[in-house]
Write an enzyme that holds these catalytic residues in place. Structure first.
Site, PDB file in Angstrom:
ATOM      1  N   GLU A 171       0.810  -1.220   0.000  1.00  0.00           N
ATOM      2  CA  GLU A 171       0.000   0.000   0.000  1.00  0.00           C
ATOM      3  C   GLU A 171       0.845   1.273   0.000  1.00  0.00           C
ATOM      4  OE1 GLU A 171      -2.990  -0.020   3.045  1.00  0.00           O
ATOM      5  OE2 GLU A 171      -3.951  -1.826   2.293  1.00  0.00           O
ATOM      6  N   GLU A 354      -5.033  -8.691   1.058  1.00  0.00           N
ATOM      7  CA  GLU A 354      -5.618  -8.412   2.369  1.00  0.00           C
ATOM      8  C   GLU A 354      -7.111  -8.220   2.201  1.00  0.00           C
ATOM      9  OE1 GLU A 354      -3.958  -5.104   4.601  1.00  0.00           O
ATOM     10  OE2 GLU A 354      -1.922  -5.737   4.112  1.00  0.00           O
TER      11      GLU A 354
HETATM   12  C1  FCB Z   1      -4.162  -2.088   5.631  1.00  0.00           C
HETATM   13  C2  FCB Z   1      -2.740  -2.376   6.063  1.00  0.00           C
HETATM   14  C3  FCB Z   1      -2.627  -3.431   7.126  1.00  0.00           C
HETATM   15  C4  FCB Z   1      -3.746  -3.378   8.141  1.00  0.00           C
HETATM   16  C5  FCB Z   1      -5.086  -3.258   7.468  1.00  0.00           C
HETATM   17  C6  FCB Z   1      -6.257  -3.231   8.406  1.00  0.00           C
HETATM   18  O1  FCB Z   1      -4.243  -0.804   5.132  1.00  0.00           O
HETATM   19  O2  FCB Z   1      -1.978  -2.780   4.969  1.00  0.00           O
HETATM   20  O3  FCB Z   1      -1.344  -3.325   7.696  1.00  0.00           O
HETATM   21  O4  FCB Z   1      -3.518  -2.399   9.068  1.00  0.00           O
HETATM   22  O5  FCB Z   1      -5.120  -2.138   6.646  1.00  0.00           O
END
Ligand code: FCB
Length: 447
Positions: A171, A354
């Site tokens: 990110e 994620e």
């Molecule tokens: C994302 C991050 C991760 C975590 C999630 C909830 O933005 O990459 O580290 O904090 O959110």
């Protein structure tokens, strides 16, 4: 290794099931074995930056309890574990000779993971920049990208034969904009101009790291992880459609266009008054071919045009239930995002790197943690993945965020994303219902 048996739930038998974490969020032991200071150590110790003054000093104590983590992953039956390497454990000041103790820690870890039949999926940068590099200018300066390429090379050479796939950056939008413009994340600066310089150097770092991997001759695939933003227009009006498109650029095209050798989105840069510190050859480096794209997805916003504001879009009111982060629960948004990305930036493979949700779980009678809302969240988002695959999106895997409750950045330990509950006071781990749900899902049983 898990058997690749035919599944009855619509997922291909070689679909990868995984879990994600990040070094600063779980490791603790921030001064052990010569580890240097990272920008998150500094930021979390700056009064007012993190809820309750919490830090990652202990976190889930995973630097010590890593065998417990592997046992949990093994019980879960996942194919792959996405974890990140703490740059300050390898180079305490972000340059020079590597620290053997740091490399040895990750070697031991990757070996034990491999023995448990689980692939190492390594993120090189999940936001814990060595503080010395920030003191020298951080991501807004070019040197940081060059240092990152050296660090990546050291890691490839030490761990390459143990790692199944690589993610250069996690990110980078957050690293650039939350870190350098909005100040919610480390290093907590407030300059739009610096944020856009950071964008370029993060992308350059990514491209250099891809090239460095290819130069080693290692065959493992490499890609980048983006929190692509694809808000939906609140209506079918041309103005709202345009607003939604405009609002998506900073999270998507700003990163993907240069990676796909299309250059930076000029209209967006002009509207932001941003100039990119591009040197000859940079755009070529940034567009070094990658093997896959990683997409992190949590939510989707509805946006509408706002003629009164200089911003392209205004967040529109909505109807969805929210997680404890205040994020709308929109599984169809994941489906829409995967379709959009696959169409506009075709990749050989996509991974959801994620996806997950925070809820205020509590330990109930008999120690059971009935996190029904998390189960519903995962079930509906996985269904969105299945729908995308059925329509031809080359989605090859899904990583759940997160294996266990951890240090949720500026929220400290107040937001729980885990399949496993962690008591921040004692570090003790307790399995939630969602852990068993995800185990069944990974095993191929229709959830
Ligand atoms: C994302 C991050 C991760 C975590 C999630 C909830 O933005 O990459 O580290 O904090 O959110």
């Amino acid at each position: 290794m898990n058997e690749r048996r035919e599944r009855s739930d619509g997922f291909p038998s070689d679909f990868l099931w995984g879990c994600s974490t990040a070094s600063y969020q779980i490791e603790g032991s921030t001064t052990a074995d010569g580890r240097g200071v990272s920008i998150w150590d500094t930021f979390s110790k700056t009064p007012g930056k993190v809820a309750g003054g919490m830090t990652g000093d202990v976190a889930c104590d995973s630097y010590v309890k890593w065998k417990e983590d592997i046992a949990l992953l093994k019980g879960l039956g996942v194919d792959s574990y996405r974890y990140s390497i703490a740059w300050p454990r390898i180079q305490p000041r972000g340059s020079g000779k590597p620290l053997q103790a740091g490399l040895d820690h990750y070697k031991r870890f990757a070996d034990a993971l491999g023995q448990a039949g689980i692939e190492s999926a390594v993120t090189l940068y999940h936001w814990d920049l060595p503080q010395a590099l920030e003191d020298a200018g951080g991501w807004p300066v070019r040197d940081t990208a060059l240092r990152f390429a050296e660090y990546a090379d050291l890691v490839y050479r030490a761990l390459g034969d143990r790692v199944g796939r690589w993610f250069t950056l996690n990110e980078p939008w957050c690293a650039a904009f939350l870190g350098y413009e909005l100040g919610y994340h480390a290093p907590g600066r407030a300059s739009r101009a610096d944020a856009y310089k950071a964008v370029h150097h993060l992308l350059l770092a990514h491209g250099l790291a891809v090239k460095a991997l290819r130069a080693t001759g290692l065959a493992a695939p490499i890609g980048i992880v983006l929190n692509a933003m694809t808000p939906r227009p609140a209506s079918r009006s041309a103005a709202d459609l345009e607003a939604a498109e405009g609002a998506s650029v900073q999270g998507t095209a700003l990163w993907l266009d240069p990676i796909y050798a299309r250059g930076y989105p000029a209209a967006h840069l002009a509207a932001q008054g941003a100039t990119m510190p591009v040197l000859p050859g940079d755009l070529e480096t940034i567009s070094a071919p990658i093997d896959f794209l990683g997409i992190n997805y949590y939510s989707e916003r509805a946006v509408a045009a706002d003629s009164a504001s200089p911003d392209p879009a205004l967040e529109a009111a909505g109807w969805h239930d929210k997680t404890e982060m205040g994020w709308d629960i929109v599984p169809e948004g994941l489906y829409r995002m995967l379709r959009t990305i696959a169409k506009r930036w075709p990749a050989k493979a996509l991974y959801v790197t994620e996806n997950g949700a925070a809820f205020p779980d509590s330990i109930g009678e008999g120690g059971r943690i009935r996190d029904r809302e998390r189960i519903d969240y995962i079930r509906s988002h996985v269904a969105a993945c299945r729908r995308a695959i059925a329509e031809g999106v080359p989605l090859k895997g899904y990583y759940l965020w997160s294996l266990m409750d951890n240090f949720e950045w500026a929220h400290g330990y107040s937001k729980r994303f885990g399949l496993v509950h962690v008591d921040p006071a004692t570090g003790s781990r307790s399995i939630k219902d969602s852990y068993y749900f995800y185990r069944d899902l990974a095993a191929g049983h229709e959830p």
